[in-house]
Write a protein that holds these residues in place. Structure first.
Motif, PDB file in Angstrom:
ATOM      1  N   LEU A 106       0.833  -1.211   0.000  1.00 36.41           N
ATOM      2  CA  LEU A 106       0.000   0.000   0.000  1.00 36.41           C
ATOM      3  C   LEU A 106       0.864   1.256   0.000  1.00 36.41           C
ATOM      4  O   LEU A 106       0.606   2.202  -0.770  1.00 36.41           O
ATOM      5  CB  LEU A 106      -0.922  -0.024   1.212  1.00 36.41           C
ATOM      6  CG  LEU A 106      -1.924   1.126   1.306  1.00 36.41           C
ATOM      7  CD1 LEU A 106      -3.255   0.618   1.849  1.00 36.41           C
ATOM      8  CD2 LEU A 106      -1.434   2.262   2.194  1.00 36.41           C
ATOM      9  N   GLN A 166      -2.192   8.858   1.212  1.00 33.49           N
ATOM     10  CA  GLN A 166      -2.194   9.777   0.066  1.00 33.49           C
ATOM     11  C   GLN A 166      -2.282  11.221   0.517  1.00 33.49           C
ATOM     12  O   GLN A 166      -1.595  12.109  -0.012  1.00 33.49           O
ATOM     13  CB  GLN A 166      -3.364   9.425  -0.855  1.00 33.49           C
ATOM     14  CG  GLN A 166      -3.355  10.151  -2.188  1.00 33.49           C
ATOM     15  CD  GLN A 166      -4.523   9.716  -3.051  1.00 33.49           C
ATOM     16  OE1 GLN A 166      -5.670   9.772  -2.612  1.00 33.49           O
ATOM     17  NE2 GLN A 166      -4.229   9.274  -4.267  1.00 33.49           N
ATOM     18  N   HIS A 185      -5.532   3.974   2.305  1.00 31.97           N
ATOM     19  CA  HIS A 185      -4.902   4.574   1.119  1.00 31.97           C
ATOM     20  C   HIS A 185      -5.136   6.080   1.094  1.00 31.97           C
ATOM     21  O   HIS A 185      -4.227   6.865   0.775  1.00 31.97           O
ATOM     22  CB  HIS A 185      -5.477   3.917  -0.144  1.00 31.97           C
ATOM     23  CG  HIS A 185      -4.885   4.430  -1.417  1.00 31.97           C
ATOM     24  ND1 HIS A 185      -5.317   5.591  -2.034  1.00 31.97           N
ATOM     25  CD2 HIS A 185      -3.873   3.942  -2.198  1.00 31.97           C
ATOM     26  CE1 HIS A 185      -4.630   5.798  -3.128  1.00 31.97           C
ATOM     27  NE2 HIS A 185      -3.734   4.806  -3.257  1.00 31.97           N
ATOM     28  N   VAL A 207       1.103   4.238  -3.080  1.00 29.88           N
ATOM     29  CA  VAL A 207       0.917   5.683  -2.935  1.00 29.88           C
ATOM     30  C   VAL A 207       2.151   6.434  -3.451  1.00 29.88           C
ATOM     31  O   VAL A 207       2.039   7.484  -4.117  1.00 29.88           O
ATOM     32  CB  VAL A 207       0.631   6.044  -1.470  1.00 29.88           C
ATOM     33  CG1 VAL A 207       0.560   7.554  -1.289  1.00 29.88           C
ATOM     34  CG2 VAL A 207      -0.669   5.403  -1.016  1.00 29.88           C
ATOM     35  N   TYR A 244      -9.065  -0.812   3.274  1.00 26.11           N
ATOM     36  CA  TYR A 244      -8.000  -0.504   2.315  1.00 26.11           C
ATOM     37  C   TYR A 244      -8.134   0.901   1.737  1.00 26.11           C
ATOM     38  O   TYR A 244      -7.171   1.678   1.735  1.00 26.11           O
ATOM     39  CB  TYR A 244      -8.004  -1.544   1.192  1.00 26.11           C
ATOM     40  CG  TYR A 244      -6.853  -1.376   0.235  1.00 26.11           C
ATOM     41  CD1 TYR A 244      -5.627  -1.973   0.489  1.00 26.11           C
ATOM     42  CD2 TYR A 244      -6.985  -0.596  -0.923  1.00 26.11           C
ATOM     43  CE1 TYR A 244      -4.552  -1.807  -0.375  1.00 26.11           C
ATOM     44  CE2 TYR A 244      -5.923  -0.424  -1.785  1.00 26.11           C
ATOM     45  CZ  TYR A 244      -4.713  -1.027  -1.514  1.00 26.11           C
ATOM     46  OH  TYR A 244      -3.651  -0.851  -2.372  1.00 26.11           O
TER      47      TYR A 244
END
Length: 550
Positions: free
Chosen positions: A397, A437, A433, A401, A429
Motif C-alpha cells: 500500500l 495519500q 490509502h 501511494v 484498504y
C-alpha cells in the motif's frame, strides 16, 4: 395514568402480585396432596402391626368356625366389624398387592363417611382377606392392641422376647418389655399394674419435639413379675395446618416483594433521571447531562446518554461550521464560473473563448472535488461508515501511494522506510490509502526538497508515518490542522491547493479505525511528521487479503 400503564416497574410489581397468588394456590394444592399422602402412610403404618397380630391369632384357630367365633368375640369387644372378604371382590393395585404379599395391611379410607377399611392376608386362607371396618378409634380399642400382642405371645412360652422382636418388624412404633421401676409412673398407676395383672394403662405425653403428642400403652405381664409390655410412644398424626403454611408462604413472599421493591426503586429513580434528561434534550437543551453514579448498568446507560448528547451537540456544531465553510468555499469557484461566462459573452475571439471555457471546466472540476470532499467528511463525521476491515500488506500500500504521487512530486525527492513484505495489518484498504495519500500530498506541498514515508507495527499497533523537511507546524497550531476547513496559511486560492478538509477526514478515519492521528516535528528531516496509529487486530468481521495491493 398512561405513565403507570406503560411503566415496566408497574408490570414487574403486578407480576409479583400474580406470582404471590399463584404460589398461594400451588401451596394449597401441595399441602392438600402432602397431607393426604401423610395421612394414608400413617394409617397403613398404624394398621400393619394390629392387622398382623390379629391375622396370626386367627390363623392359629383350629377350625374355620372357631375363627369366625373368635372374630365375632373380638368385634364385640372392639366395637368394630371384623370378617372375611372374598379375594375376588377386591380390585387391587400393584402397590396394594405388594404390601399384602409382604404381610402388610392396606387401608382404604372414605373421607366422606370417615370410615377406613383394613385388609390383610391370613395364613391358610388363600381365598379370603381379613377385613376390619374402622369408623372410630376409642381408648378401649387402643388398649386392646396390647392385649392382642400378649395373646400372641402366649403361644411362645419362654421365647416371648424373640417373638416380640419378630413382631417389631410390623409395628411402626416401639414394642418392648420394660421394668416397672423404669417407667415414669405415679404410685397409683404402679399399684394398679401390680395388683391387677389384666390392667392396661394409656399414657399421653405432650412433647415439644418433632413427635409432638404421643400415646403409650402399658399392660401388665403375668409371666415376669415387675415387668410390663410397653407399646409406644405412638405419635398422634398432626395435619400440616394450611393456614400456618400459607401464612408463612405469604409472609415470605411479602418480604420478597418488599426486597425486590427496594432493590428496584434506585433503578427506577435512575431511569427516571435519564427520562427527564431525554425530555430536556427533546426540547432543545443539548447541554443536559446525567449524573453518573457507580459502575453498574445504569451508570453505563447514563454515560452512554452523556456521550450521545455530546456527539449530537458536536454534530450540530460541525454541521453549522460545515455550512458556513461550504458557503464560503463555494463562492470562489462559483464566482469564477460566473466571471468566465460573462467573458464568453463579451468576446468574439475564438482563442479567448476556448481559454475561458477551459478555465470554467477547471472550476467545475474543482467544484466536483470540493463536493466529494464534503460528502466524505460528512459521511465520516455524522455516523458510522460502512467499514470492511481486511488484511492489507502494508508495504504494497505504501509503495502504491509513492508510485501514484511520483508524477506530481516535480523536483522533490521521496524516500521510504518500508516494512517487510510479509507484514500484514487489518484495515479498510481505501480509507488507509486515503490517509497515506493525504499525508504524502501535504508533505510534497509544504516540503523544501525531501519527503520520507514509513510504516510498520509497534506494540500491537500499526502505524504509517510521513515526514518532510519544510517549516513544520507550530505546536500551538498542531490541533487546529485537523479541524474542518482549517488552513494555517489562510490562503484560499487555487495556487495553495486543497480545501482544508483532508486532515479532518484523516482524523475521522483514525477515529473509526480505533486509533489516533498526531503531528509533531520530524527528528530526521526537521519539518512536520504526521503519524496515524491503529490496532493491528480489529473486532469487525474480516474479509480476505486485498488482491490489488501490489
Amino acid at each position: 395514568m398512561s405513565s403507570f400503564k406503560h411503566s415496566v416497574f408497574l408490570r414487574i410489581y403486578a407480576g409479583l402480585v400474580c406470582l404471590v397468588a399463584l404460589v398461594a394456590i400451588l401451596a394449597y394444592i401441595i399441602v392438600q396432596v402432602i397431607n393426604y399422602q401423610r395421612a394414608q402412610d400413617y394409617r397403613e403404618q398404624m394398621a400393619d402391626g394390629v392387622a398382623h397380630v390379629i391375622s396370626e391369632v386367627v390363623a392359629r384357630q383350629p377350625t374355620p368356625q372357631s375363627q369366625e367365633d373368635w372374630l365375632a368375640d373380638v368385634s364385640r369387644v372392639l366395637e368394630l366389624q371384623l370378617d372375611f372378604v372374598p379375594r375376588d371382590q377386591l380390585d387391587l393395585s400393584r402397590t396394594e398387592r405388594r404390601r399384602l404379599s409382604d404381610g402388610r395391611a392396606i387401608v382404604r379410607y372414605d373421607a366422606s363417611k370417615i370410615i377406613g377399611d383394613i385388609y390383610t392376608q391370613v395364613d391358610g386362607q388363600p381365598n379370603v382377606y381379613l377385613h376390619m371396618k374402622v369408623d372410630k378409634l376409642s381408648e378401649v380399642q387402643i388398649k386392646m392392641i396390647a392385649i392382642l400382642v400378649l395373646e400372641d405371645l402366649s403361644y411362645y412360652p419362654g421365647a416371648e422376647q424373640q417373638r416380640l422382636e419378630e413382631l417389631q418388624l410390623y409395628f411402626a412404633y416401639p414394642i418392648a418389655f420394660k421394668k416397672l421401676s423404669d417407667m415414669n409412673l405415679d404410685m397409683d398407676q404402679i399399684s394398679r399394674l401390680r395388683t391387677d395383672k389384666t390392667q392396661t394403662l394409656m399414657l399421653y405425653r405432650d412433647s415439644a419435639t418433632m413427635q409432638g403428642t404421643t400415646i403409650s400403652v402399658i399392660s401388665a405381664y403375668t409371666n415376669v413379675p415387675n415387668q410390663v409390655l410397653v407399646l409406644g410412644p405412638v405419635p398422634i398424626f398432626n395435619w400440616l395446618p394450611f393456614t400456618v403454611f400459607a401464612g408463612i408462604v405469604l409472609f415470605s413472599l411479602f418480604l420478597l416483594i418488599m426486597g425486590v421493591y427496594f432493590l428496584i426503586l434506585p433503578l427506577e429513580r435512575k431511569i427516571g433521571k435519564v427520562r427527564q434528561a431525554l425530555n430536556r434534550v427533546r426540547k432543545g437543551d443539548l447541554d443536559t447531562r446525567v449524573t453518573v453514579e457507580g459502575n453498574d448498568e445504569m451508570a453505563n446507560l447514563g454515560l452512554s446518554f452523556n456521550m450521545m448528547t455530546e456527539h449530537i451537540q458536536r454534530l450540530i456544531e460541525a454541521q453549522q461550521e460545515l455550512t458556513r465553510a461550504v458557503s464560503h468555499e463555494l463562492r470562489t469557484p462559483v464566482a469564477r464560473v460566473r466571471f468566465g461566462m460573462e467573458m464568453l459573452t463579451d468576446t468574439d475571439d475564438y482563442d479567448a473563448r476556448i481559454s475561458q471555457m477551459e478555465m470554467i471546466d477547471k472550476d467545475i472540476e474543482e467544484l466536483n472535488k470540493l463536493i466529494d470532499e464534503i460528502m466524505t467528511y460528512a459521511k465520516l463525521e455524522q455516523g458510522t461508515p460502512s467499514l470492511h476491515f481486511e488484511k492489507v500488506v502494508l508495504k504494497n500500500l505504501l509503495q502504491q501511494v509513492i508510485d501514484e504521487t511520483a508524477v506530481i512530486k516535480k523536483d522533490k525527492n521521496i524516500t521510504s522506510l518500508l516494512p517487510a513484505q510479509d507484514l500484514e495489518v487489518e484495515a479498510e484498504y481505501r480509507y488507509l490509502h486515503r490517509v497515506v495519500q493525504n499525508f504524502v500530498g501535504n508533505a510534497l506541498r509544504y516540503s523544501n526538497s525531501m519527503v520520507r514515508v514509513s510504516g510498520g507495527i509497534q506494540d500491537r499497533y500499526a502505524f504509517v508515518c510521513v515526514e518532510d523537511d519544510g517549516q513544520g507546524i507550530d505546536e500551538k497550531d498542531r490541533e487546529k490542522v485537523f479541524e474542518a476547513f482549517a488552513r494555517l496559511d489562510d490562503s484560499r486560492t487555487r495556487a495553495s491547493g486543497g480545501y482544508g478538509l483532508g486532515l479532518s477526514i484523516v482524523s475521522r478515519i483514525a477515529y473509526w479505525f480505533g486509533g489516533k492521528v498526531e503531528v509533531d516535528q520530524s527528528p530526521v528531516l526537521g519539518g512536520a511528521r504526521f503519524t496515524m496509529t491503529w490496532p493491528v487486530k480489529q473486532s469487525v468481521t474480516k474479509t480476505p487479503l486485498h488482491k490489488s495491493a501490489k
